[in-house]
Design a protein around this motif. Sequence first.
Motif, PDB file in Angstrom:
ATOM      1  N   SER A   1      -0.067   4.271  -0.707  1.00 22.34           N
ATOM      2  CA  SER A   1      -0.703   5.494  -0.227  1.00 22.34           C
ATOM      3  C   SER A   1      -0.534   5.596   1.281  1.00 22.34           C
ATOM      4  CB  SER A   1      -2.167   5.518  -0.615  1.00 22.34           C
ATOM      5  OG  SER A   1      -2.796   4.347  -0.193  1.00 22.34           O
ATOM      6  N   LYS A   2      -0.743   6.788   1.776  1.00 21.24           N
ATOM      7  CA  LYS A   2      -0.455   7.034   3.184  1.00 21.24           C
ATOM      8  C   LYS A   2      -1.569   6.543   4.090  1.00 21.24           C
ATOM      9  CE  LYS A   2       2.412  11.083   2.466  1.00 21.24           C
ATOM     10  NZ  LYS A   2       2.432  12.548   2.519  1.00 21.24           N
ATOM     11  N   SER A   3      -1.195   6.196   5.290  1.00 20.98           N
ATOM     12  CA  SER A   3      -2.189   5.771   6.265  1.00 20.98           C
ATOM     13  C   SER A   3      -2.840   7.009   6.857  1.00 20.98           C
ATOM     14  CB  SER A   3      -1.527   4.956   7.366  1.00 20.98           C
ATOM     15  OG  SER A   3      -0.787   5.809   8.194  1.00 20.98           O
ATOM     16  N   GLU A   4      -3.921   6.749   7.557  1.00 23.01           N
ATOM     17  CA  GLU A   4      -4.637   7.828   8.216  1.00 23.01           C
ATOM     18  C   GLU A   4      -3.693   8.620   9.123  1.00 23.01           C
ATOM     19  OE1 GLU A   4      -8.617   7.637  10.725  1.00 23.01           O
ATOM     20  OE2 GLU A   4      -8.395   5.955   9.359  1.00 23.01           O
TER      21      GLU A   4
ATOM     22  N   ASN B   1       0.851  -1.181   0.000  1.00 27.26           N
ATOM     23  CA  ASN B   1       0.000   0.000   0.000  1.00 27.26           C
ATOM     24  C   ASN B   1       0.894   1.240   0.000  1.00 27.26           C
ATOM     25  OD1 ASN B   1      -1.779   2.029   0.430  1.00 27.26           O
ATOM     26  ND2 ASN B   1      -2.879   0.986   2.074  1.00 27.26           N
TER      27      ASN B   1
ATOM     28  N   LYS C   1     -11.052  -1.441   1.866  1.00 24.95           N
ATOM     29  CA  LYS C   1     -10.871  -0.102   2.425  1.00 24.95           C
ATOM     30  C   LYS C   1     -11.643   0.947   1.651  1.00 24.95           C
ATOM     31  CE  LYS C   1      -6.574  -0.914   4.784  1.00 24.95           C
ATOM     32  NZ  LYS C   1      -5.138  -0.985   4.614  1.00 24.95           N
TER      33      LYS C   1
ATOM     34  N   ARG D   1      -8.439  -6.262  -2.635  1.00 25.76           N
ATOM     35  CA  ARG D   1      -8.409  -6.284  -4.083  1.00 25.76           C
ATOM     36  C   ARG D   1      -7.097  -6.915  -4.548  1.00 25.76           C
ATOM     37  NH1 ARG D   1      -8.442  -0.410  -6.132  1.00 25.76           N
ATOM     38  NH2 ARG D   1      -6.733  -0.268  -4.673  1.00 25.76           N
TER      39      ARG D   1
ATOM     40  N   ASP E   1     -11.655  -2.850  -3.147  1.00 21.00           N
ATOM     41  CA  ASP E   1     -10.900  -3.136  -1.944  1.00 21.00           C
ATOM     42  C   ASP E   1     -11.766  -2.888  -0.722  1.00 21.00           C
ATOM     43  OD1 ASP E   1      -8.902  -2.286   0.330  1.00 21.00           O
ATOM     44  OD2 ASP E   1      -7.834  -3.501  -1.126  1.00 21.00           O
TER      45      ASP E   1
END
Length: 532
Positions: free
Chosen positions: A33-36, A31, A437, A513, A435
Amino acid sequence: MYNLRRIGIAVVLIVLTWFGLTALHQHLDPNTSKSEEEYEDAQWIATSTYWLDRQACRWMGLCGLAHWQPDPAVKPWNKRVLSRGQQKLLDGDEDDQADADFPDWDHIPGDGERLQPGDWDGDPRVLKDVPQYVLDHAPLIHLYSGERFWPSDIRDHLTHVTAYANHTSLNVSHVGLDNLHTLNEGYRGRDLFMHSKEDVEERPDWLSSAYNKPIPYDDPEPEEDPDMGELEYGEDTGDEPSEEELETWFDPLGDGKKRKVAQPLPNNYRSPRQDLRKRLLPEMPKPGGYSPAPAVLVIVDKGNGIVDAFWFYFYSYNLGTTVLGIRFGNHVGDWEHSLIRFQNGEPKAVFFSAHSGGLAYAHKAVEKGKGKGREGRPVLYSAVGSHAMYAQPGKHPYVLPFGMLADVTDKGPLWDPALNYLAYHFNTSITHGADAKAITNPSIATMQETLQPAASNPNAPLGWWWFKGHWGDKFYELSDLRQWRFVGQYHYVNGPLGPRYKNLGRSRVCQSRGVCRIVNSLQEGKKRSWIG
Ligand SMILES: *[C@@H]1O[C@H](CO)[C@@H](O)[C@H](O)[C@H]1NC(C)=O
Ligand SMILES: *[C@@H]1O[C@H](CO)[C@@H](O)[C@H](O)[C@H]1NC(C)=O
Ligand SMILES: *[C@@H]1O[C@H](CO)[C@@H](O)[C@H](O)[C@H]1NC(C)=O
Ligand SMILES: *[C@@H]1O[C@H](CO)[C@@H](O)[C@H](O)[C@H]1NC(C)=O
């Protein structure tokens, strides 16, 4: 002099490892992309009152270095040897079996279309009761022998947490399983947190829920015995519970009349009216494998004879794993799940959730329970601390090389979630290719979803299911002495969202996904990490 040089070399090595790991982690993490947490990075760093800390954090990735301290599972210090060495592998003998039959249950037909919930209205396969085959093939969970954070009752958990928007209390009392969804009003789910009322580092009792440790079995798992398969499970030596008993959602044995797999009722089974007395009698015998913390069973009928049985397991605390003696990834509230997919009542595949991914196995490849009431049921292993699910005991490295970061499982106490569960039927659109998420995005959640309690527990609470927020604390600020972040990894991360966000509408058995390959033997599963 000699010592000094050794220390110098050690420091250099550690720093090099550090940067190597950062790079590696970024490279391996599927992943990108950045986490929360990372999104709020700048704000988070700014909470530290120390200039040096903020700079070290910004430029070297060393955040809260001065906060570092050992974070043992139990306080005061009572260190346990977690790794008991590589356990004997249970080999699947079907390694090279290339599966002649095309697994059509593996992917629901009609990819690209949305199968609307209404599509199966009036279909006789829409079952209101928990199908017997779901219970006959219910999972059995080996918790870790040295586990410190046992299954928790979500009802109990909610009494120890209080609603927060980010780091601010909403000053709401009286939210429980029935009305948890009322918190959604006026807030974005991602800003809502159920914050623990007590400091988790004090390790309050509810956090570890030791009282929910499963009751040991009278009969330990028998050794390999070819005759065991012939056992009959219909026999029942105990008294049948009364209608009244059957109507209560907390009936640990579900619909007693249709029970085939469940253990016989203990002779001194008490009615709910005697519940109070039961509480006063902690020695009350229960069947082996029983935990007072109910699991959550969610049945999703996907049409075409395919039924997914999601078993959710809740723990009040996730103790993160240590890397080089530093603990990362603690969070309050921990939802894990396994999925058993049936086609026309036949179990086909088992999905094991682990961290942000998991592995799907062919049902026939998974270890099966032995002993009365356990025969033929899939056996799952829950890792110490993280409760990630695996198909076999042993060490399960992930993300980092050399097993620096690994989950550990063993044949600890066996939990039979089919002895105590809340059962629901969930109606949702099939999320082809999406996905899990993606569903957290509220703009996508426009589909009509329905949740109904199963006939065995008509009064099961519903509100909690629709809660859009997190089941634990927001990740602590950098100014909080409990928090640190090295190599992008936080000591404390956000509590998780509820089971509704686990992609229950999945068409393939995997949660995420991407490629979803069904593993055909335990040996093959051992070789594959959650990244694969
Ligand atoms: C990666 O994780 C973030 C936050 O956890 C999520 O928003 C995003 O959708 C994920 N992306 C993928 C490709 O999984
Ligand atoms: C599925 O949804 C439809 C309409 O949204 C509803 O009528 C039906 O009863 C639902 N089925 C289940 C099993 O919840
Ligand atoms: C919570 O924090 C996020 C990120 O800092 C912010 O965008 C949001 O407005 C905050 N929400 C509330 C209710 O304070
Ligand atoms: C909750 O109460 C505290 C103290 O009484 C107050 O400081 C805070 O602003 C309140 N929070 C909300 C959201 O009303």
